[in-house]
Motif scaffolding. Structure first.
Motif: not given
Length: 91
Positions: A36-38, A40-42, A28, A64, A34, A30
């Motif tokens: 720093w949310e694992p 969420r953007h994989e 991901s 990031f 976002n 992070v």
């Protein structure tokens, strides 16, 4: 690798790109964009042997890093800045 595409208005499309199998497992991106949310953007595998994810960002400075399976953190040398705390994008 990071690809940038200017969009209408004040947004920029940022595509984060890594090889499909390096590092192995789920990855991901992070960052400050976002919270720093694992997960969420994989990054998603593509036919060309890469995996990518795209986000839209307004002008600003964003921190990031990549987070891989097993808690492995990676930086991107194509960022605007890289230091001991990760990477910076300047939009």
């Amino acid at each position: 690798m990071i690809k940038r595409s200017r969009l209408f208005g004040n947004q920029t499309r940022i595509t984060f790109c890594l090889p499909r199998d390096a590092p192995p497992g789920v990855v991901s991106v992070v960052g400050s964009f976002n919270d720093w949310e694992p997960g969420r953007h994989e990054l998603v595998p593509r036919r060309d042997g890469t995996r990518t994810v795209t986000v839209r960002l307004r002008p600003g400075e964003y921190r990031f890093r990549y987070l891989a399976t097993g808690g492995v953190w990676l930086d991107d040398d194509s960022a605007d800045r890289v230091d001991g705390q990760g990477c910076t994008l300047l939009i």
